[in-house]
Design a protein around this motif. Structure first.
Motif: not given
Ligand code: SF4
Length: 331
Positions: A129, A133-135, A137, A155-156
């Protein structure tokens, strides 16, 4: 590597104007992080704007503190006699990082901007991400031994890799910037962002805004300070955990405390919880244990990095003991 053009900026105005014209342009100073990222395909700038030759390499006294130009080399800061005398924690942190060759190239501004060493961020075959972005983690279910336990999000969970910034956080440093909107003075604790749901945004810098200097405010008690780093090998390794400690002790009582941790946070981690325990308490082992417990109370481990919580507590306790013992310790 993608094709790119290169320009050397003569001054900060020129660098800012170039960045404004070229949305995909990126700055380069020492290049110790940027070139790796370009070779890996993580950074693909259309243009590199070299700010290495900007006249911002000086380290000078200012308002009772020290101003370090953004292009000052890490090695010049670490071996500066005023830094060593007044802010030893900063000198120790820089010397604990990287190699002598890298410290000779890396700059103050570049160190503030260095990217995470999460291996999935650096390998474009994996979901990340922060890189895209939005891929997703990959680290959440992957080998996350080196990752953060404080300040993470779904998200990370990448740890901030800097040693220098941990010391800067303990010293209440101020980041000076210049951009299209003018000049800003940004407290170091506000400079780096938590990942939240936008881990690709790592600092409050806007495109076209550049770091011009970092100020260390006057802190007369900062001579009593120390940086302790624990890592897998004795040199040239990122921190598993680290602690930057600054204490003012008078008559055996702690009057002032600045505590920052590295290797455990998604940003260089200031522990106000530990400071609250320390201030007005006796400088004794029981206090240090309580402070270390407070510092890690909110920590959230992942599959492979549970060990960091106990290691961070022990590292902070050890650093506190070292600082308390300096020049008479519990005076
Ligand atoms: Fe990317 Fe952060 Fe996940 Fe690492 S921890 S893969 S940097 S999103």
């Amino acid at each position: 590597m993608n094709p790119f053009t290169y320009v050397r900026a003569a001054n900060s105005d020129e660098a800012i104007a170039t960045l404004k014209r070229e949305p995909q342009a990126m700055l380069i100073a020492g290049g110790t992080n940027m070139l790796d990222l370009m070779k890996e395909g993580v950074h693909t700038p259309s243009q590199l704007v070299d700010i290495r030759k900007l006249p911002s390499t000086e380290i000078v006294t200012k308002d009772g503190g020290i101003r370090m130009g953004a292009a000052a080399r890490n090695s010049d800061v670490a071996y500066n006699s005023l830094v060593q005398k007044r802010y030893p924690v900063l000198s120790e942190a820089i010397l604990a990082g990287a190699s002598a060759q890298l410290r000779n190239m890396a700059t103050v501004g570049g160190n503030l901007m260095q990217r995470t060493r999460c291996p999935y961020f650096h390998d474009i075959a994996f979901a990340c991400n922060k890189r895209q972005p939005d891929s997703g983690c990959a680290a959440l279910e992957g080998f996350n031994r080196m990752h953060a336990v404080l300040g993470t999000s779904e998200h990370c969970i990448a740890a901030n890799p800097s040693d220098m910034c941990v010391a800067l956080v303990a010293l209440d440093a101020i980041v000076q910037t210049q951009g299209p909107g003018g000049e800003r003075s940004i407290p170091i604790t506000d400079f780096h962002l938590l990942p939240g749901d936008t881990p690709h945004l790592e600092t409050v810098l806007e495109h076209g805004e550049i770091i011009t200097a970092v100020d260390l405010p006057a802190m007369p008690f900062a001579w009593r300070s120390h940086y302790l780093k624990v890592r897998d090998r004795a040199s040239y390794a990122f921190a598993l955990v680290s602690a930057a400690v600054v204490l003012e002790i008078d008559g055996g009582e702690i009057r002032n405390a600045r505590i920052a941790l590295g290797g455990v946070g998604t940003k260089p981690w200031r522990s106000l919880e530990a400071e609250e325990v320390l201030v007005s308490a006796p400088a004794i082992e029981e206090t240090f244990t309580a402070a270390a417990n407070a510092a890690m109370r909110e920590a959230r481990p992942y599959q492979y990095n549970q060990f960091k919580i106990e290691l961070a507590k022990r590292t902070l306790e050890e650093a506190l003991k070292t600082v308390a013992a300096m020049s008479g310790g519990q005076a």
